[in-house]
Design a protein around this motif. Structure first.
Motif, PDB file in Angstrom:
ATOM      1  N   PHE A 136      -5.097   3.513 137.451  1.00  0.00           N
ATOM      2  CA  PHE A 136      -4.127   4.393 138.103  1.00  0.00           C
ATOM      3  C   PHE A 136      -4.847   5.412 138.993  1.00  0.00           C
ATOM      4  O   PHE A 136      -6.021   5.728 138.769  1.00  0.00           O
ATOM      5  N   ALA A 191       2.545   0.568 138.085  1.00  0.00           N
ATOM      6  CA  ALA A 191       1.246   1.211 138.302  1.00  0.00           C
ATOM      7  C   ALA A 191       1.163   1.926 139.638  1.00  0.00           C
ATOM      8  O   ALA A 191       0.518   2.968 139.759  1.00  0.00           O
ATOM      9  N   PHE A 207       2.591   5.522 139.402  1.00  0.00           N
ATOM     10  CA  PHE A 207       2.131   6.279 138.235  1.00  0.00           C
ATOM     11  C   PHE A 207       2.354   7.777 138.396  1.00  0.00           C
ATOM     12  O   PHE A 207       2.933   8.433 137.520  1.00  0.00           O
TER      13      PHE A 207
END
Length: 419
Positions: A157, A119, A122
């Motif tokens: 995100f 994450a 991202f």
């Protein structure tokens, strides 16, 4: 009638009843009470407004299409019930299966966002992996088709500007620090590492600037951070998040006039996991080192004090985990306690040890002459060992980038140290 007047009146009627012992006086008392209840213009203390000033849905919110985006089940379960109630149309967006299952149980509309292997990376992964980027772009089109008025992110995100512009009215984000302090994705960890006694959360308008502090709508009260872990801080945030988000939603939809905040500038503490420091040495070789928060996930025995290690164990108690190495094998620190005794032994030396396999307890000397008690385990997949050998030493050799499976997270010798 004022409360003091009512008290005087009641006292007078009781006195008359007792003095006369008459049925008429008792009836007069009852009539006085009924009269006060019907004519009172004050609020009974038992019915006083809630001290938290809870704001429920108003007519403005009830006609609004709200999109809530979160990869944190804790935040989702705290926020969704009240936010869903307040909105006209409502949908949850997440890449986490547990969030999707919760929405299914709740009967709540849900859109699955493509799962990302890291994450924190991202944006980088979208650039590096065309197939994943294509999935993400398709999902953005689905979000556009849903036509949200308001988008709210809470532990999601970092979205690109084109995604932030999807809602017709505004995109909001709940950040877990007092912006403009601690901009970045690991704010809990950063604040614990720096020894902050409290932290605050805020809801701000999203722009093309990450964690933009120019339009903060709502701030929480200070929340305790002393002795707390990142998991504790997440739970504390979940408790205040629903009301903060509802208040912020009301503000933007009711067009309340807001004075823009003055955003301080200068060398403010940040919460970026990776922050590059580059320099060129005397030989003309260019170096790049990480002075971001994630560089602190490895114990540096020559410079981390006992307090530094204890704070880091609390900061990285979820997801990342503090680590060191024992005879070349990674040792994950699950818990750390400061010990009262002093020592002259070299930093990293094991002073006592107990436990076996996956539950090891060791007392270790630190660079400031103190002792920490570490609880943890060796995690390289090799056969478990018995109690670690007293007199041997921990030496951190595994790279942070290998431990986290996250490139560019290593701090080079001579590089700036976070905090």
């Amino acid at each position: 009638m004022a409360e003091s007047s009512w008290a005087s009146l009641l006292h007078w009627s009781k006195w008359m009843a007792l003095a006369n012992g008459s049925w008429h006086a008792l009836m007069a008392q009852a009539m006085l009470l009924l009269s006060w209840m019907l004519s009172s213009d004050s609020t009974s203390p038992a019915l006083a407004p809630n001290e938290t000033d809870r704001r429920d849905a108003g007519p403005t919110e009830q006609g609004t299409a709200v999109m809530f985006m979160s990869n944190h089940p804790v935040f989702t379960k705290a926020v969704v019930p009240r936010l869903r109630e307040a909105a006209g149309r409502f949908v949850v967006v997440s890449s986490v299966a547990e969030v999707g299952e919760y929405c299914k149980e709740l009967g709540c509309d849900y859109i699955h966002f493509p799962t990302c292997e890291n994450a924190m990376r991202f944006a980088a992964i979208c650039k590096e992996q065309p197939a994943y980027a294509a999935e993400v772009e398709k999902t953005y089109e689905v979000l556009k088709e849903w036509k949200p008025d308001v988008m709210i992110t809470c532990g999601f995100f970092v979205l690109p500007p084109r995604a932030v512009k999807i809602p017709s009215k505004v995109a909001l984000n709940l950040h877990n620090a007092k912006l403009p302090l601690y901009r970045g994705g690991v704010a809990y960890q950063a604040q614990i590492l720096r020894g902050e006694p409290t932290f605050e959360c805020c809801v701000h308008v999203m722009t093309d600037v990450i964690d933009d502090a120019r339009d903060v709508l709502v701030r929480s009260r200070p929340l305790c951070l002393e002795g707390k872990t990142t998991l504790d801080a997440i739970q504390a945030t979940a408790e205040v998040a629903p009301q903060m988000i509802l208040d912020a939603l009301h503000m933007v939809l009711s067009d309340e006039v807001r004075e823009p905040e003055e955003v301080p500038t200068g060398d403010l503490p940040h919460a970026f996991g990776v922050k590059k420091q580059t320099w060129t040495d005397a030989a003309g070789v260019r170096w790049s080192s990480n002075c971001g928060v994630l560089s602190r996930v490895r114990i540096e025995w020559s410079e981390d004090t006992a307090v530094d290690i204890e704070r880091a164990s609390r900061a990285f108690n979820v997801r990342y985990h503090l680590f060191t190495d024992y005879q070349g094998r990674p040792f994950r620190v699950d818990h750390c306690m400061l010990q009262p005794e002093a020592t002259t032994k070299p930093p990293g030396q094991i002073l006592w040890a107990s436990g076996r396999g996956e539950d090891l307890l060791v007392g270790v000397a630190t660079c400031d002459g103190r002792v920490v008690l570490l609880r943890g385990q060796l995690v390289d997949g090799a056969a478990p060992v018995g109690a670690l050998e007293v007199g041997s030493r921990f030496e951190s050799v595994t790279l942070v980038s290998d431990w986290l499976k996250y490139p560019n997270t290593d701090r080079l010798p001579g590089g700036l140290r976070y905090c």
